[in-house]
Design a protein around this motif. Structure first.
Motif: not given
Ligand SMILES: *Cc1c(COP(=O)(O)O)cnc(C)c1O
Length: 475
Positions: A99, A155-156, A182, A230, A260, A294, A297
């Protein structure tokens, strides 16, 4: 050869261990580890022989093959580092490649925290205990308008903590159109069913109405969750309820509404002004109670998950015992705080995700022309190089239908040459990743730093020069 005779060729563990090259490895490494590698390698060969996958033994025999395998694996796993990659794909947020690339000052801050003791959870004047994520949370809330914030590992984890806190003993309501997966490892339905007592699925894949949410609230939902889809889009006969309508329903019914958001869009990037996506500040203005996203990202920071929202709800999440399970480390927090301080000061050029996204097609085109011009004289006859229009996907599941306009360097090879060159480039160190289209490789300089351009050029010249069936190893 017969299976029995092949099996007879297998050396014993002791035999392999007594080889001088292996005992050398043992003298400088873990004896237990090497013994296990030898055992695993022998077992692997036995399995393949029994399955009939080994027809004959080539070269210097099985024992040599096993020794070579062990030496290669020891080399790979003990090198103490990952292979660097030059990302010429133009995908800015590439999850498999780690990322966000972090900027220099962020890296220095992480280095500072790594190399010594820091005031992670203490006020060094009063020696009073502090919360480790307090500073990042304060920066987030001051800049966005949300009352408070909490930071977890990704983020999860943020979604999990929020749903467990607000609906762990109750029910969360979510549209069937948003029960997404995702990147393979984040399946919302699985996470929700672990986190919430009950998941109330609303509507259908293509259409969910406000009345569905209203019924869920009447049926006892404790949390209304909206999820950014997403990396996928549905089109055609579709309907979804806007966040504003959900917030209104939440206010009327007293049920908190969470979004989210996923990507963490703080600031619109190059050419993104007219896109419908709300940024984090605009989300705060809607009155939504909680959002999650997140940190690695679109925000462009280190891996992390941010929860922003009403202070009463955030403080319940913070005092959930799971918060301790999901807490972030000092390296993440130092990097995140520095990233946020760049946002605070408007230093967007110091955040590589933003500076890459901000590059216009014209700017990339100028670099591409120069790159092609310096490469052209080095290429053998029959290989063409040109500049062509294309798109850079932002990646990370964000803006799937809106690649940024870019200019690509296209190297047109002979039939089959592009796949081969792409494979050779991947095998280099640093590895080089390019797009392949028919007989061309495509290079997007958006995600290649200026320092990497020369290495990229060298690797391409080298790769093109390697004949069919030539060595793929680096010197
Ligand atoms: C990326 C994403 C996630 C997962 O975030 P991680 O930081 O990878 O754990 C969850 N929800 C949405 C909408 C996302 O885009």
């Amino acid at each position: 050869m017969k299976i029995e005779s092949l099996l007879r060729e297998l050396p014993s563990v002791e035999n392999v261990l007594s080889d001088s090259r292996i005992s050398e490895l043992v003298s400088t490494g873990s004896r237990r580890g090497i013994k296990r590698l030898v055992r695993e390698s022998i077992k692997g060969w036995r399995g393949r022989i029994m399955a009939g996958d080994v027809k004959e033994i080539k070269g210097t025999g099985l024992e040599e093959a096993i020794i070579a395998e062990v030496i290669a694996e020891v080399k790979e796993i003990t090198a103490g580092g990952r292979r660097r990659a030059i990302n010429a794909l133009g995908v800015i947020i590439h999850t498999n490649l780690g990322r966000s690339v972090l900027g220099e000052e962020v890296r220095e801050e992480i280095e500072k925290s790594a190399s010594g003791y820091i005031d992670l959870e203490v006020d060094l004047d009063s020696m009073e205990r502090t919360r480790r994520e307090a500073r990042a949370a304060r920066l987030f809330s001051l800049m966005t308008g949300f009352e408070d914030a909490h930071i977890v590992n990704n983020n999860a984890a943020a979604v999990f903590l929020a749903v467990e806190t607000l609906a762990g003993g109750g029910a969360v309501a979510v549209s069937r159109g948003e029960l997404v997966e995702i990147g393979g490892s984040f399946r919302l339905p699985e996470i929700l069913s672990k986190a919430a007592g009950r998941v109330i699925e609303l509507g259908t894949t293509n259409r969910t109405h406000l009345s569905d949410y209203r019924e869920a609230v009447e049926a006892g939902a404790d949390l209304i969750l909206k999820v950014h889809r997403s990396n996928y889009r549905i089109s055609g006969y579709t309907d979804e309820v806007s966040l504003r309508e959900l917030v209104k329903l939440g206010e009327e019914s007293g049920v908190p509404v969470m979004y989210d958001q996923g990507g963490g869009l703080f600031r619109r990037m190059g050419g993104m002004e007219d896109r419908e996506e709300m940024d984090i500040g605009e989300l705060a203005d809607t009155g939504v109670n909680i959002i999650a996203f997140s940190c690695d990202k679109l925000l462009g920071g280190p891996q992390g998950g941010a929860l922003l929202g009403d202070s009463e709800l955030i403080s319940r999440m913070r005092s959930n015992h799971l918060a301790r399970v999901l807490r972030v480390g000092k390296l993440t927090l130092s990097g995140l705080e520095k990233t946020l301080s760049h946002y605070w000061h408007g230093e967007h050029g110091k955040i590589p995700v933003l500076s890459m996204a901000d590059l216009s097609a014209e700017e990339i085109g100028i670099r591409a022309e120069k790159f092609a011009a310096s490469l052209r004289p080095e290429l053998p006859d029959g290989i063409d190089i040109s500049i062509t229009e294309g798109g850079s996907p932002i990646g990370g599941g964000t803006f799937p239908n809106n690649p940024l306009p870019t200019m690509l360097v296209e190297i047109i090879l002979q039939s089959g040459g592009a796949e081969k060159l792409s494979r050779l480039l991947r095998g280099e160190s640093p590895s080089v990743l390019v797009r392949v289209r028919k007989d061309s490789i495509l290079i997007d300089l958006r995600t290649v730093s200026r320092n990497e351009e020369n290495i990229l050029k060298e690797k391409i010249i080298r790769g093109i020069g390697i004949p069919e069936g030539g060595s793929e190893n680096n010197a």
